[in-house]
Enzyme design. Structure first.
Site, PDB file in Angstrom:
ATOM      1  CG  HIS A   1     -13.029  15.749 -25.095  1.00 53.64           C
ATOM      2  ND1 HIS A   1     -13.133  16.979 -24.490  1.00 53.64           N
ATOM      3  CD2 HIS A   1     -13.707  14.881 -24.296  1.00 53.64           C
ATOM      4  CE1 HIS A   1     -13.846  16.868 -23.381  1.00 53.64           C
ATOM      5  NE2 HIS A   1     -14.204  15.613 -23.239  1.00 53.64           N
TER       6      HIS A   1
ATOM      7  CG  HIS B   1     -19.701  19.637 -19.962  1.00 53.22           C
ATOM      8  ND1 HIS B   1     -21.005  19.236 -19.890  1.00 53.22           N
ATOM      9  CD2 HIS B   1     -18.998  18.513 -20.284  1.00 53.22           C
ATOM     10  CE1 HIS B   1     -21.098  17.938 -20.144  1.00 53.22           C
ATOM     11  NE2 HIS B   1     -19.888  17.484 -20.385  1.00 53.22           N
TER      12      HIS B   1
ATOM     13  CD  GLN C   1     -23.588  13.191 -17.804  1.00 50.52           C
ATOM     14  OE1 GLN C   1     -23.018  13.861 -16.952  1.00 50.52           O
ATOM     15  NE2 GLN C   1     -22.941  12.616 -18.794  1.00 50.52           N
TER      16      GLN C   1
ATOM     17  N   GLY D   1      -5.567  18.165 -14.319  1.00 51.24           N
ATOM     18  CA  GLY D   1      -6.186  19.192 -15.137  1.00 51.24           C
ATOM     19  C   GLY D   1      -6.918  18.633 -16.329  1.00 51.24           C
TER      20      GLY D   1
END
EC number: 6.3.5.3
Length: 725
Positions: free
Chosen positions: A34, A95, A315, A526
Site C-alpha cells: 500500500h 479506500h 483522522q 495517482g
C-alpha cells in the site's frame, strides 16, 4: 501481516542490529504494498507525467507531478497578461478494504484523506469526484454496501462544504467480495501559496495540528496490502478509521489561514501509517532526519504505547514544518479553530529518531525507511481475450428494453442527489452529464472533470479496455467543449502474486499510459491499490481515471435534447460487441471494438463542435452504446426519430463517439472532415417519443424496431431508486 524473512534480514543488515517493536511495525507498514508500491512502481514508469518539460507533451501545464501528496497543474488563462498564475491540485485515493468492512466510515474517511492531501499543497478544496464499484446489484449485501458508501461520502463531503460534482458507479459480480471506493479531489491555489511535502531546513519544528490521536486505524496500511478474509468485517474493524467531518472543516479553514500567513514550510497529512508515515516521508523527501518525542502527541485514549502513537491512522490530522519563531502563532490559529496542537519534535540532520519516555524506540535512516523497500519480481501471464463472436440472437426491441434498465445504465440520481454539488457556487454543470463543469473565475476558464472506468471493458481486454477508459474520459470533457490537460489515476487490481492477475494489471497500466501519451495528457499523479481479492476471487483490473480539461466559458451544451435540431453521430464505429453491457446481459463473447487511429484529432474536433454556436446538445456514447445514449437524451419535451444502419450500431460501445444535436449539420461535417465519420441519425421532435428504425431489418416493415417515450424510459431507469428508497 508481518515483515518477510528477506525484508527483516535486509533491514537488520542495514541497521547492524535487531529491530525494536516500534521499528518493526513501522517498516511493516511503510514497506507494505500500500505504501511502497513494491509490485507496481516499475510499471508506473510507462506514464508520461510532465516531469520532463523538454520531452513530455502536455508538460507546459505541470508544476508538480507524481510523488507529492497531490499534483499541481497550471491553468491556462483567458487573460494571458495577468501576472498571477492560477493552479489546481489533483489527487485521487482508494479506500477499498475499509469500505467493505465498514462502508460508512470507510468511504467517509476516504473523502477526508484526499481532501487533506489537497491541503498539504496549500490549496483549498473545490470539488470531489467519486468512482464506485460494487458486486451484482440484486444482492442484499451489495445494496447495503452501496447505501453505506454513498451515505458516508454525502455526510462527510456535505459537512466540509466541498461539492461532489462528478463520478461513476459500476456493478459487476467480481466486486462482490471487494468493492472499490476511489475518490478524487480538485483544489485551487496561486503560486505564492504552494507548499510541498519536502522538509526544508534543520532546526524547524514539527507541529501536529488536528484531532487527538486514538487507536483507530491501527495497521491500516498493512491491512490494505492483504486479501480480504472471510471474517474481515469483524477481524479487521480496528484497522478502519473513524471520521469527524466537522473537525475536518475547521482544519480546512485553519490550514487556509496558516498558508495565507506564510507560516508553513512544508506539510503532510496523516494518512497511511499515521504519524510515522507522514513525518518520516516528509523528512526523507528533504534528505533530512528528525527527532520526535511521542509523548508530546495529544492523545484521546489512555496508556497508548509508542507503536500505537506512531501508526494509528486517526483522522483529521496534519503534520507541519514550522520555523521556531512561528510556532506560537500556529498554536494560536489552531486554538482559534478549536483544534488540537502539539510541537512534537524538530527536523535535524541524521536519522529519523523517535523517543518515548526515556527510551529511543526508533532510530533509522529516513530515506531507507521511506524508500528502501525492494521491488517485487513477479510472474505474469498474458490474459486471454475473445477472438470469436458467439452470442445469442435477440430482437432490437427486446435488446433495447433490456439494456436501458440494467444497474449499470440506470439513472444514478438516487446517488448524486444526496451530495451537495453546488456548495461553493462554482458548479456550472451538475452531476448526471458527461462531465462536471466548474467555474474557475480566478483564471477565467471552465474546468471540466470526468472520472471513472468500465470494468467490463478491462475484463474483456485489459490493454484495449484501459485505452478505451482513457479515451472515454477525454471524450466526456470534450463533449462539453473542454480540451484535456491532465489526469490522475487509481489503479486497482487483485492479488499480484497470481500471474494471471498481475498480467492483466500490467496490461491496464500500459494501455492507460499509451492512450494518455497519444492524447498528450500527462498523468500527473495517482494511487495503486492491489490485493483487492477475497474468497470470491479477484476484482476485474480497474484503472479509474480522473481527467480535467479547460475551456474559455462556464457553459456547455447539455446531454438533453431541445427538440429543435438534427441528430448526428460523430466518430469511428466498430461492429464488435466485446465488453458491452448487451453481452453482459444476454451472454456470449466478442472481440473488443477497434479504437480510432487518430484519437487526438477526434477529441479536438468534438470539443470544437461542442463550442460551436449551432450545437444544442451533446452526449458521448459509452456503456450501453447508442441505445442508452439516445434514451438518456430524450425528455418529456424533446424526442427523436432515428435510423441506424444495423442492430449492432445500437449496442457497440466503441469509445470516442458522441451524439450531437445541431442546427447546422454542415458545420459539424466540416469540423470532422478527414477526422472521423459523421452519420445522420435523424431529427429531434417535441413530443418526447423515441423511434428507432434499422435499415437492414425494416426495409420491408413499416413499423419501427423500437418505439418508446421519455416517461417509459425514466420508469425503466429508476431501478436503483425503486430498490433503495
Amino acid at each position: 501481516m508481518t515483515l518477510s524473512d528477506s525484508d527483516l534480514e535486509l533491514i537488520t543488515t542495514e541497521l547492524g542490529r535487531e529491530l525494536t517493536p516500534a521499528e518493526a511495525a513501522l517498516f511493516e507498514n511503510l514497506w507494505s504494498e500500500h505504501c511502497a508500491y513494491r509490485s507496481s512502481r516499475p510499471l508506473l514508469q510507462s506514464f508520461t507525467t510532465g516531469d520532463d518539460s523538454a520531452n513530455d507533451e502536455g508538460a507546459e501545464h505541470v508544476v508538480i507531478g507524481p510523488g507529492d501528496d497531490a499534483a499541481v497543474v497550471r491553468l491556462p488563462r483567458v487573460d494571458e497578461a495577468s501576472e498571477t498564475p492560477i493552479y489546481i491540485t489533483m489527487g485521487i485515493e482508494s479506500h477499498n478494504h475499509p469500505s467493505y468492512v465498514d462502508p460508512y466510515d470507510g468511504a467517509a474517511t476516504g473523502v477526508g484523506g484526499i481532501v487533506r492531501d489537497t491541503l498539504s499543497m496549500g490549496a483549498y478544496p473545490i470539488a470531489l469526484a467519486d468512482s464506485l464499484y460494487f458486486g451484482s446489484f440484486d444482492r442484499e449485501r451489495t445494496q447495503y454496501l452501496l447505501d453505506g458508501v454513498v451515505e458516508g461520502i454525502a455526510d462527510y463531503g456535505n459537512a466540509i462544504g466541498v461539492p461532489t460534482v462528478a463520478g461513476s458507479v459500476e456493478f459487476h459480480n467480481k466486486y462482490t467480495g471487494n468493492p472499490l471506493v476511489n475518490v478524487a479531489c480538485i483544489g485551487l491555489l496561486t503560486d505564492e501559496r504552494l507548499v510541498t511535502a519536502e522538509a526544508q531546513s534543520p532546526g524547524n519544528k514539527l507541529v501536529l495540528v488536528g484531532n487527538a490521536t486514538g487507536r483507530d486505524g491501527l495497521g491500516g496500511a498493512s491491512f490494505a496490502s492483504e486479501d480480504l478474509s472471510e471474517d474481515a468485517e469483524t477481524e479487521d474493524r480496528p484497522a478502519v478509521q473513524v471520521g469527524d467531518p466537522y473537525t475536518e472543516k475547521r482544519l480546512i479553514e485553519a490550514n487556509e489561514e496558516l498558508i495565507t500567513a506564510e507560516l508553513i514550510q512544508s506539510a503532510r497529512d496523516l494518512g497511511a501509517a499515521g504519524l510515522g508515515g507522514a513525518s518520516s516521508e516528509l523528512v526523507a523527501k528533504g534528505g533530512l532526519g528528525a527527532r520526535i518525542n511521542l509523548e508530546r502527541v495529544h492523545q484521546r485514549e489512555p496508556a497508548m504505547n509508542a507503536m500505537e502513537i506512531l501508526l494509528a491512522e486517526s483522522q483529521e490530522r496534519m503534520c507541519y514544518e514550522v520555523h521556531p519563531d512561528d510556532v506560537e502563532t500556529v498554536g494560536d490559529i489552531a486554538a482559534k479553530y478549536d483544534l488540537g496542537y502539539a510541537v512534537i519534535g524538530e527536523i535535524r540532520d541524521g536519522n529519523y529518531v523517535c523517543t518515548f519516555g526515556d527510551e529511543t524506540v526508533v532510530d533509522v535512516p529516513a530515506g531507507f525507511l521511506a524508500d528502501g523497500a525492494p521491488m517485487n519480481d513477479l510472474s505474469a501471464t498474458e490474459p486471454p481475450t475473445p477472438e470469436e463472436s458467439t452470442f445469442p440472437a435477440i430482437d432490437a426491441a427486446t435488446a433495447f428494453n433490456t439494456i436501458i434498465s440494467t444497474p449499470n445504465t440506470a439513472s444514478k440520481r438516487w446517488i448524486y442527489r444526496q451530495y451537495d454539488h453546488e456548495v461553493g457556487l462554482r458548479t456550472a454543470m451538475r452531476p448526471g452529464d458527461d462531465a462536471a463543469l466548474i467555474a474557475i473565475r480566478e483564471a477565467g476558464v471552465g474546468l471540466a472533470l470526468s472520472s471513472g472506468a468500465v470494468p467490463a471493458w478491462t475484463e474483456s481486454n485489459p490493454y484495449k479496455g484501459a485505452q478505451a477508459v482513457a479515451l472515454e474520459n477525454a471524450t466526456n470533457v470534450a463533449a462539453k467543449g473542454a480540451t484535456p490537460i491532465a489526469a490522475v489515476d487509481c489503479l486497482n487490481g487483485g492479488n499480484p502474486e497470481k500471474p494471471a492477475v498481475y498480467g492483466a494489471f500490467k496490461d491496464i497500466v500500459q494501455g492507460l499510459a499509451d492512450m494518455c501519451h497519444t492524447l498528450s495528457i500527462p498523468v500527473v499523479g495517482g494511487n495503486v491499490s492491489l490485493y483487492n481479492d477475497s474468497t470470491s476471487g479477484p476484482i476485474p483490473p480497474t484503472p479509474t481515471l480522473a481527467l480535467v480539461g479547460t475551456k474559455k466559458t462556464f457553459d456547455a451544451p447539455p446531454a438533453a435534447l431541445t427538440g429543435d435540431g438534427t441528430l448526428l453521430l460523430v466518430g469511428h464505429q466498430s461492429n464488435n460487441l466485446g465488453g458491452s453491457e448487451l453481452l453482459a446481459q444476454i451472454g456470449g463473447t466478442d472481440k473488443f471494438p477497434a479504437l480510432p487511429s487518430n484519437p487526438t484529432a477526434v477529441v479536438d474536433s468534438l470539443a470544437r463542435v461542442a463550442n460551436h454556436p449551432s450545437t444544442l446538445a451533446t452526449h458521448d456514447v459509452s456503456t450501453g452504446g447508442l441505445a442508452v445514449t439516445l434514451a438518456e437524451l430524450i425528455t418529456s419535451d424533446a424526442g427523436a426519430r432515428v435510423t441506424v444502419q444495423n442492430k449492432t450500431s445500437l449496442f457497440t460501445e466503441t469509445p470516442g463517439r458522441a451524439v450531437i444535436e445541431t442546427t447546422d449539420p454542415d458545420a459539424v461535417r466540416h469540423i470532422f472532415e478527414g477526422v472521423a465519420p459523421v452519420v445522420s441519425l435523424g431529427d429531434t421532435t417535441t413530443d418526447g417519443t423515441l423511434t428507432i428504425n434499422i435499415d437492414d431489418e425494416d426495409t420491408a416493415n413499416e413499423s419501427p424496431a423500437v418505439t418508446t417515450d421519455a416517461a417509459t424510459v425514466a420508469k425503466q431507469r429508476r431501478i436503483l431508486e425503486d430498490a433503495l428508497e
